[in-house]
Design an enzyme around this catalytic site. Sequence first.
Site, PDB file in Angstrom:
ATOM      1  N   HIS A  79     -16.851  21.504  52.737  1.00  0.00           N
ATOM      2  CA  HIS A  79     -15.945  20.360  52.652  1.00  0.00           C
ATOM      3  C   HIS A  79     -14.975  20.556  51.481  1.00  0.00           C
ATOM      4  O   HIS A  79     -15.274  20.139  50.352  1.00  0.00           O
ATOM      5  CB  HIS A  79     -16.740  19.071  52.458  1.00  0.00           C
ATOM      6  CG  HIS A  79     -17.705  18.780  53.566  1.00  0.00           C
ATOM      7  ND1 HIS A  79     -18.902  19.451  53.697  1.00  0.00           N
ATOM      8  CD2 HIS A  79     -17.645  17.895  54.602  1.00  0.00           C
ATOM      9  CE1 HIS A  79     -19.546  18.982  54.766  1.00  0.00           C
ATOM     10  NE2 HIS A  79     -18.806  18.055  55.327  1.00  0.00           N
ATOM     11  N   HIS A 112     -11.154  17.620  55.672  1.00  0.00           N
ATOM     12  CA  HIS A 112     -12.390  16.989  55.182  1.00  0.00           C
ATOM     13  C   HIS A 112     -13.575  17.952  55.205  1.00  0.00           C
ATOM     14  O   HIS A 112     -14.249  18.135  54.189  1.00  0.00           O
ATOM     15  CB  HIS A 112     -12.739  15.748  56.017  1.00  0.00           C
ATOM     16  CG  HIS A 112     -14.076  15.153  55.668  1.00  0.00           C
ATOM     17  ND1 HIS A 112     -14.230  14.200  54.693  1.00  0.00           N
ATOM     18  CD2 HIS A 112     -15.322  15.389  56.151  1.00  0.00           C
ATOM     19  CE1 HIS A 112     -15.503  13.880  54.593  1.00  0.00           C
ATOM     20  NE2 HIS A 112     -16.189  14.582  55.476  1.00  0.00           N
ATOM     21  N   GLU A 157     -35.118  -3.324  50.346  1.00  0.00           N
ATOM     22  CA  GLU A 157     -36.165  -2.298  50.411  1.00  0.00           C
ATOM     23  C   GLU A 157     -35.609  -0.879  50.226  1.00  0.00           C
ATOM     24  O   GLU A 157     -36.173  -0.073  49.475  1.00  0.00           O
ATOM     25  CB  GLU A 157     -36.924  -2.381  51.746  1.00  0.00           C
ATOM     26  CG  GLU A 157     -37.689  -3.674  51.959  1.00  0.00           C
ATOM     27  CD  GLU A 157     -36.860  -4.763  52.615  1.00  0.00           C
ATOM     28  OE1 GLU A 157     -37.433  -5.828  52.939  1.00  0.00           O
ATOM     29  OE2 GLU A 157     -35.642  -4.564  52.803  1.00  0.00           O
ATOM     30  N   HIS A 212     -43.904  -7.509  62.267  1.00  0.00           N
ATOM     31  CA  HIS A 212     -44.398  -7.218  60.929  1.00  0.00           C
ATOM     32  C   HIS A 212     -45.661  -6.347  60.941  1.00  0.00           C
ATOM     33  O   HIS A 212     -46.134  -5.942  59.877  1.00  0.00           O
ATOM     34  CB  HIS A 212     -44.701  -8.518  60.176  1.00  0.00           C
ATOM     35  CG  HIS A 212     -43.476  -9.208  59.664  1.00  0.00           C
ATOM     36  ND1 HIS A 212     -42.392  -9.505  60.463  1.00  0.00           N
ATOM     37  CD2 HIS A 212     -43.147  -9.648  58.418  1.00  0.00           C
ATOM     38  CE1 HIS A 212     -41.463 -10.110  59.734  1.00  0.00           C
ATOM     39  NE2 HIS A 212     -41.901 -10.208  58.488  1.00  0.00           N
TER      40      HIS A 212
END
Length: 664
Positions: A29, A263, A413, A475
């Site tokens: 890149h 890129h 999280e 859950h």
Amino acid sequence: MTVSLSSHKMANAIRALAMDAVQKANSGHPGMPMGMAEIAVALWGKHYRHNPTNPHWANRDRFVVSNGHGSMLQYALLHLSGYDLSMDEIKNFRQLHSKTPGHPEVHITSGVETTTGPLGQGIANAVGMALAEKLLAAEFNQPGFNVVDHHTYVFVGDGCLMEGISHEVCSFAGTLKLSKLIVLYDDNGISIDGHVEGWFQDDSPKRFEAYGWNVIRGVNGHDIAAVDAAIEAAKKSDKPTLICCKTVIGKGAPNMQGTDKVHGAALGDKEIAATREALDWNYPPFEIPEDVYAAWDSKARGKTLESEWDALFKAYGASHPQKAAELVRRMKGELPDNFMQTVENYIASCVEKKETIATRKASQNAIQALAPVLPEFLGGSADLTGSNLTNWKECVAVRADQPGNHINYGVREFGMSAIMNGIALHGGYLPFGATFLTFSDYSRNALRMAALMKIRSLFVFTHDSIGLGEDGPTHQSVEHVSSLRLIPNLDNWRPCDTVESAVAWAEAVQRNDGPTTLIFSRQNLPHQERSAEQIANIKRGGYVLKDAPNAKAILIATGSEIELAVKAAEQLAQQGVPVRVVSMPSTDVFDRQDAAYKAGVLTKGVPRVAVEAGVTAFWHKYVGLEGAVVGIDTFGESAPAGALFKHFGFTTENVVAAVKSVIA
């Protein structure tokens, strides 16, 4: 480093190395390194405090390339400024066993602070580094002795700011006022798919201002003086700073700059020749003139900076010897001398108490026992402290204006896990953070990165199975334990009682070559009786918990299913079928044991049955195709835990039947 030479020539050296290395590899890149070259000159030439001859100097600034695909920018900087990164390694970019892999990797390349590439995680790591610096400074600095005093600098691109994790961690950084975190945003408006306005129209400056950041807008990223002034202003702020640098991707490539074509692909010989002419860079590939090397060389300045700090720290040690010794110990990652005795005493107390409690509570008890001898403990939870139980009596919550040792990460999280990785990489703290096991999926890539980097992050996961009960299948963790076991270099512990929980914590703390997950139950689990030898063998990951002469089968279980396996073995014994019960709290650790030990636990030729409240496929590596697995290969249901275990076949009768089926 001196910038008396034309600073644009220094920037063009970065461009030349980037385009030449990518061209030779035919992979990479070049756009970002060519577009951020002047930003790099401003930062590394005027502000970045580091020592190439000692990349691990404790009080160095930290530099993170969050847009890690632009790795050649970092490699060029390291090579030019004097790190142990030769031109041969630059020429070997992206090749097998080189020190210049496709994305920066910590422990591979001298001077790289963290492994980046998965976009957004670099800035998350940097938040952790800046947080560690702030907390260590509050804990150890004394009047006249700012021995912890450094900045964390980050390069980011549009991709990093699109990733959801950037929202999590930048919001958090603003809340905690991490003023020594300075982020330079490569605002070039291009990603792989082209111009980003079709899918990314955030007002990023307003977004960061809403987070509580200091934002410096509209900086010309190709004007070194302007970037220098922005960094200088950022260092005076009492907030983290985002410097918005408008740049042209692939700057210098006359026919490709400003487009997505530059890129992530080599420019090609024709465009490289045109770029050399446009930049007036009249040198062959991989040749850097001596005046450019001299301008970039940071070794002398780095040695001076470190020598000045060494003198300060020596005086600090004379005035505050205990604090100095403690800081040295913690930055080295060494455990205190009384750690093992504390562990042994605590395990003995668990054996004596014989408590029947949830292992999440057993985990909290272990934390409470270890925290007094581990001031480096830096705990936390993603908004579930009262459920995960990662706090302890003496812990102090971290706030913007209050240093402490327990972090309320909020419902973040993924961000929590990546921040923990940054804390671990910085040094001085042993981070652990918690959530429900089912949400390990949210943070999984950060766990993988911790394993790849071989760092000591401790991930606590509670509510580990259908034993969660009424919260239902959203859950209830079914596939999660097995999937975590598939990550290389990640140790996973699922203990069955207070004793195994204590050993799991001790092993996680002592491990210095990788991360650990500690997986705990919501429901109460009974104490299991063991001999001293059995207790000693827990740390081997798997051991014989209950044996029987001439056993006709081996029952293997973990966590909450140990109780079930023991009861089934007792019932089978009454029916004249002797069975061995093996507790395997960590399959990862067990697999590393020598062949003789493993054969002694899992005797060859004896039929095997595994019992775990999760998916079954993983366990066939131990029981074979002929063995049986009592598990669950569907999602759960919403009901009390007892009803669920019965519904899904986790009963003594079902385990007994499974054993009889393999010995028939």
